[in-house]
Write a protein that holds these residues in place. Structure first.
Motif, PDB file in Angstrom:
ATOM      1  N   PHE A  80       0.832  -1.205   0.000  1.00 21.40           N
ATOM      2  CA  PHE A  80       0.000   0.000   0.000  1.00 21.40           C
ATOM      3  C   PHE A  80       0.871   1.262   0.000  1.00 21.40           C
ATOM      4  CE2 PHE A  80      -2.317   3.245   2.484  1.00 21.40           C
ATOM      5  CZ  PHE A  80      -3.412   3.410   1.665  1.00 21.40           C
ATOM      6  N   ILE A  81       1.905   1.230   0.845  1.00 21.24           N
ATOM      7  CA  ILE A  81       2.788   2.403   0.934  1.00 21.24           C
ATOM      8  C   ILE A  81       3.529   2.611  -0.391  1.00 21.24           C
ATOM      9  CG2 ILE A  81       4.861   3.308   2.103  1.00 21.24           C
ATOM     10  CD1 ILE A  81       3.755   1.861   4.644  1.00 21.24           C
ATOM     11  N   ARG A  82       3.961   1.509  -1.002  1.00 20.67           N
ATOM     12  CA  ARG A  82       4.644   1.600  -2.310  1.00 20.67           C
ATOM     13  C   ARG A  82       3.712   2.247  -3.344  1.00 20.67           C
ATOM     14  NH1 ARG A  82       9.037  -0.942  -4.438  1.00 20.67           N
ATOM     15  NH2 ARG A  82       7.900  -1.346  -6.368  1.00 20.67           N
ATOM     16  N   ARG A  83       2.461   1.899  -3.273  1.00 14.75           N
ATOM     17  CA  ARG A  83       1.498   2.491  -4.210  1.00 14.75           C
ATOM     18  C   ARG A  83       1.353   3.989  -3.956  1.00 14.75           C
ATOM     19  NH1 ARG A  83      -3.910   0.648  -6.778  1.00 14.75           N
ATOM     20  NH2 ARG A  83      -4.991   2.614  -6.935  1.00 14.75           N
ATOM     21  N   LYS A  84       1.310   4.328  -2.652  1.00 16.80           N
ATOM     22  CA  LYS A  84       1.179   5.741  -2.303  1.00 16.80           C
ATOM     23  C   LYS A  84       2.435   6.521  -2.678  1.00 16.80           C
ATOM     24  CE  LYS A  84      -2.919   6.063  -0.633  1.00 16.80           C
ATOM     25  NZ  LYS A  84      -3.870   7.006  -1.217  1.00 16.80           N
ATOM     26  N   GLN A  85       3.562   5.806  -2.728  1.00 14.64           N
ATOM     27  CA  GLN A  85       4.818   6.456  -3.143  1.00 14.64           C
ATOM     28  C   GLN A  85       4.926   6.517  -4.673  1.00 14.64           C
ATOM     29  OE1 GLN A  85       7.639   3.914  -1.211  1.00 14.64           O
ATOM     30  NE2 GLN A  85       7.637   5.067   0.696  1.00 14.64           N
ATOM     31  N   ASN A  86       3.842   6.103  -5.345  1.00 15.65           N
ATOM     32  CA  ASN A  86       3.770   6.078  -6.813  1.00 15.65           C
ATOM     33  C   ASN A  86       4.795   5.159  -7.458  1.00 15.65           C
ATOM     34  OD1 ASN A  86       1.613   7.812  -7.066  1.00 15.65           O
ATOM     35  ND2 ASN A  86       2.950   9.599  -6.822  1.00 15.65           N
ATOM     36  N   LYS A  87       5.110   4.073  -6.778  1.00 20.40           N
ATOM     37  CA  LYS A  87       6.043   3.110  -7.356  1.00 20.40           C
ATOM     38  C   LYS A  87       5.259   2.096  -8.178  1.00 20.40           C
ATOM     39  CE  LYS A  87       9.908   3.574  -4.314  1.00 20.40           C
ATOM     40  NZ  LYS A  87      10.657   3.096  -3.183  1.00 20.40           N
ATOM     41  N   VAL A  88       5.777   1.805  -9.377  1.00 23.50           N
ATOM     42  CA  VAL A  88       5.106   0.821 -10.232  1.00 23.50           C
ATOM     43  C   VAL A  88       5.932  -0.464 -10.244  1.00 23.50           C
ATOM     44  CG1 VAL A  88       3.864   2.391 -11.747  1.00 23.50           C
ATOM     45  CG2 VAL A  88       6.227   1.831 -12.251  1.00 23.50           C
ATOM     46  N   SER A  89       5.412  -1.492 -10.920  1.00 23.51           N
ATOM     47  CA  SER A  89       6.144  -2.764 -10.934  1.00 23.51           C
ATOM     48  C   SER A  89       7.440  -2.599 -11.731  1.00 23.51           C
ATOM     49  CB  SER A  89       5.281  -3.855 -11.546  1.00 23.51           C
ATOM     50  OG  SER A  89       5.274  -3.723 -12.941  1.00 23.51           O
ATOM     51  N   TYR A  90       8.398  -3.474 -11.454  1.00 17.80           N
ATOM     52  CA  TYR A  90       9.723  -3.354 -12.083  1.00 17.80           C
ATOM     53  C   TYR A  90       9.626  -3.475 -13.601  1.00 17.80           C
ATOM     54  CZ  TYR A  90      11.437  -3.883  -7.341  1.00 17.80           C
ATOM     55  OH  TYR A  90      11.671  -3.694  -6.010  1.00 17.80           O
ATOM     56  N   ILE A  91       8.732  -4.365 -14.052  1.00 16.70           N
ATOM     57  CA  ILE A  91       8.587  -4.571 -15.497  1.00 16.70           C
ATOM     58  C   ILE A  91       8.089  -3.285 -16.156  1.00 16.70           C
ATOM     59  CG2 ILE A  91       6.994  -5.678 -17.166  1.00 16.70           C
ATOM     60  CD1 ILE A  91       9.040  -7.634 -16.663  1.00 16.70           C
ATOM     61  N   PHE A  92       7.085  -2.674 -15.526  1.00 14.52           N
ATOM     62  CA  PHE A  92       6.501  -1.453 -16.076  1.00 14.52           C
ATOM     63  C   PHE A  92       7.532  -0.316 -16.045  1.00 14.52           C
ATOM     64  CE2 PHE A  92       3.248   2.024 -16.089  1.00 14.52           C
ATOM     65  CZ  PHE A  92       2.719   1.707 -17.325  1.00 14.52           C
TER      66      PHE A  92
END
Lengths: 291, 370
Positions: B141-153
């Motif tokens: 959830f925090i990663r999403r809030k930090q606007n981090k996307v998946s490594y592939i993307f």
């Protein structure tokens, strides 16, 4: 312009994860099939194909039967509640709760022993065993689907929508089956069905593996239809899987896994990869439909 | 709560009654598997005569000729049939002697120890999954809030803009590739049924230890990842609610960076009792946690199935589920029923405990005293 089109395709796929993972699943299995065609001997390949077909066929039948049982239970509960048969409702809920409290694996394992016994005594044949296996697994997984349907029904019954339709003279069963379950809940149900498909594959493979490993005398795995779990328990597949451990400590042996130990690796990969993809598809659907 | 407790107790009592009746039934019918004797030889089977003795064989034949002249088969073939039947019975008795077990006090004690071991493993894995689900769900959830996307993307985005990048930033391509592969592998491990993981490493590691069993219960069968995703979905749903905006207006922090003074504390994230002081995440977490408790029964039931699969598939001797499989194989159904009943009790106790926790939380939320 071309670059923009390509990027939008990737972005669309990234945001529609259910489609992306369906594609990944299909391509992964296709790649595995081509690889097996090239490097796996024909009898083993036929066994793997047979096992995969049976596994997915049973899982598909499980969702059909689970849908039917859940729909039946919801309709029964709906009618009972409307008629005010409190005792009957309590008894039915109580019985469903008891089934829920039996760990799925134990219920299915005991049922498998029973089915194998019927096969052993020639009371039923293999196609019937596939059907019975599917009914058995459906019997232990339908509650999730039923809970979802009941949640949806309860949600809509609290809304004016339900009262308004009743006042308009629409029958209760039509409101329930067409307006609530079909028109307003089919996305939720479809998403759950995908998840249950994964559960069915997992349970079936696990029970078949356990039976093939642990109950190998009277209840022979040879009597039951070959599935991926049963195939994995065969001595040749098991040795292939054991070779992974050897490859971990001797990395030089790793390439051999894809040529010398293909049967077990293919079976294990099919199970694990399918479970992962089904999970991702189900998640993608929830995200896309905002469930 | 009272109504739910009554329901649980009634089903428990009914299931136990049914179990005891089945035990009684199977205990009575527990005999060596023998074929039913032919109606012609049936009267002579129970005769207390040693028919292996030649003198008694002669007496037997005379008796048949004198007293049963109506007998259709001749005395010799009748004697042979009786002897064959008695031999088969003896052999069947011998064959099943080592597999037949009696449900006595010693056996119950042995099962009790296995049950305790199972309960300890179950509680430990349940606790670890509970912690793992909440921590991993929050991290996602925090990663999403930090606007981090998946490594592939991230990799695709990087490649799309590769022509504008400096040459010394290209090291990110292999890094992102390795990260994606590792993540994919981790996912495959999490989704592997326990027996696939265990057999993969069986030759090089000792898989019969309790620690391995606990570890396998935690990481395999898709348990951790499935419920992490459920918890994450609850967090997302909560974060979209209106009270989050109200909390932010009231000056609660909305900074999800780890390194900032008003950001998310790593210590709070990894501690058992998660408390994000003066942060909006605290409210999102508490409400999502309450909803997650509702799925806890399902998670516990899934874990029980997972542990049974692990113990059975790995043939770990001296464990409850392996014993269940063995007794099923030996057709000692009374012992099978006892084991199934004991597992049913674990499920019911978990359900009662979960309902109690949910009820007490609900009272706090609804400001009720009773």
């Amino acid at each position: 312009m071309k670059n923009k089109k390509q990027s939008s395709f990737f972005e669309t796929l990234y945001h529609h994860k259910d489609r992306l993972w369906s594609m990944v699943w299909f391509l992964g299995m296709l790649l595995l099939f081509i690889w097996d065609m090239l490097y796996l001997n024909r009898p083993a390949l036929l066994k793997v194909i047979d096992g995969a077909m049976n596994t997915f066929l049973i899982a598909f039948l499980v969702i059909v039967f689970a849908l039917f049982i859940a729909w039946l239970a919801v309709n029964l509960l709906f009618i009972i509640r409307r008629k005010g048969f409190f005792v009957l409702e309590t008894v039915l809920t109580f019985l469903i709760d008891i089934i829920r409290s039996i760990p799925q694996i134990i219920g299915i394992l005991l049922g498998f022993v029973f089915i194998a016994g019927l096969l052993y005594r020639n009371i039923i044949q293999s196609p019937m065993a596939i059907l019975l296996t599917a009914v058995l697994i459906a019997f232990f997984v339908f509650q999730e689907l039923m809970d979802l349907m009941l949640d949806r029904v309860n949600h809509f019954r609290r809304l004016d929508f339900y009262q308004a339709m009743t006042v308009c003279g629409i029958s209760g069963s039509r409101i329930l089956n067409y307006h609530i379950l079909w028109k307003n809940s089919r996305r939720h149900i479809f998403n759950k069905v995908v998840a249950i498909f994964g559960v069915a594959v997992f349970l079936q493979c696990s029970v078949d593996f356990i039976i093939s490993v642990g109950l190998s005398t009277d209840i022979s795995s040879m009597d039951l239809p070959v599935t991926l779990g049963g195939l994995l328990a065969h001595i040749d597949s098991k040795q292939d899987i054991l070779a992974i451990g050897h490859a971990i400590t001797n990395p030089g042996y790793f390439p051999n896994l894809f040529f010398k130990h293909l049967q077990g690796i293919s079976v294990a990969f099919s199970i694990v990869f399918s479970l992962l993809c089904i999970y991702k598809i189900s998640n993608g659907l929830s995200e896309r439909f905002r469930l | 709560m009272g109504k739910k407790l009554a329901g649980h107790l009634t089903s428990l009592i009914l299931a136990l009654l049914l179990g005891f009746s089945l035990i009684y039934y199977f205990d009575i019918g527990k005999k060596a598997p023998v074929a039913r004797p032919d109606s012609i030889i049936k009267p002579y089977i129970e005769m207390d005569i040693d028919l292996n003795d030649p003198l008694r064989q002669a007496l037997f034949k005379d008796m048949i000729t004198l007293y049963h002249p109506e007998q259709s088969s001749d005395p010799d073939s009748l004697l042979r049939a009786v002897l064959t039947y008695r031999r088969d019975m003896y052999e069947a008795e011998l064959q099943s002697a080592h597999t037949r077990q009696v449900l006595n006090e010693a056996k119950l004690r042995q099962l009790g120890i296995m049950f305790l071991k199972y309960v300890i493993v179950y509680i430990l894995v349940l606790w670890l999954t509970y912690y793992g689900v909440e921590t991993l769900g929050l991290i996602r959830f925090i990663r999403r809030k930090q606007n981090k996307v998946s490594y592939i993307f991230e990799l695709i985005n990087f490649l799309k803009e590769a022509s504008y990048k400096k040459l010394n930033t290209y090291w990110r391509i292999p890094t992102l590739l390795v990260k994606s592969v590792l993540r994919g592998l981790l996912y495959l491990i999490f989704f592997s049924p326990a027996y696939v993981i265990a057999y993969s490493i069986k030759t090089e590691f000792n898989t019969n230890t309790l620690i391995f069993l606990i570890l396998l219960g935690l990481i395999s069968n898709g348990l951790l990842i499935t419920y992490t995703n459920k918890f994450y979905a609850f967090l997302i749903a909560e974060s979209r609610k209106g009270y989050v905006l109200t909390a932010m207006v009231k000056n609660l922090s909305n900074d999800y960076r780890f390194t900032q003074p008003h950001g998310v504390s790593l210590r709070a994230l990894f501690s058992m009792r998660k408390w994000f002081k003066n942060h909006v995440l605290n409210h999102i977490y508490l409400n999502a946690h309450y909803q997650y408790l509702g799925t806890f029964k399902e998670q516990a039931s899934f874990l029980i199935s997972g542990l049974i699969i692990i113990e059975m598939a790995l043939n770990i001797h001296g464990h409850l589920s392996y014993e269940l499989l063995q007794q099923l194989l030996y057709k000692n159904y009374d012992i099978v029923i006892v084991i199934v009943m004991s597992i049913f009790i674990i499920v019911k106790v978990t359900e009662i405990f979960t309902d109690w926790v949910i009820d007490s939380k609900r009272r706090v939320y609804e400001n009720r005293n009773n």
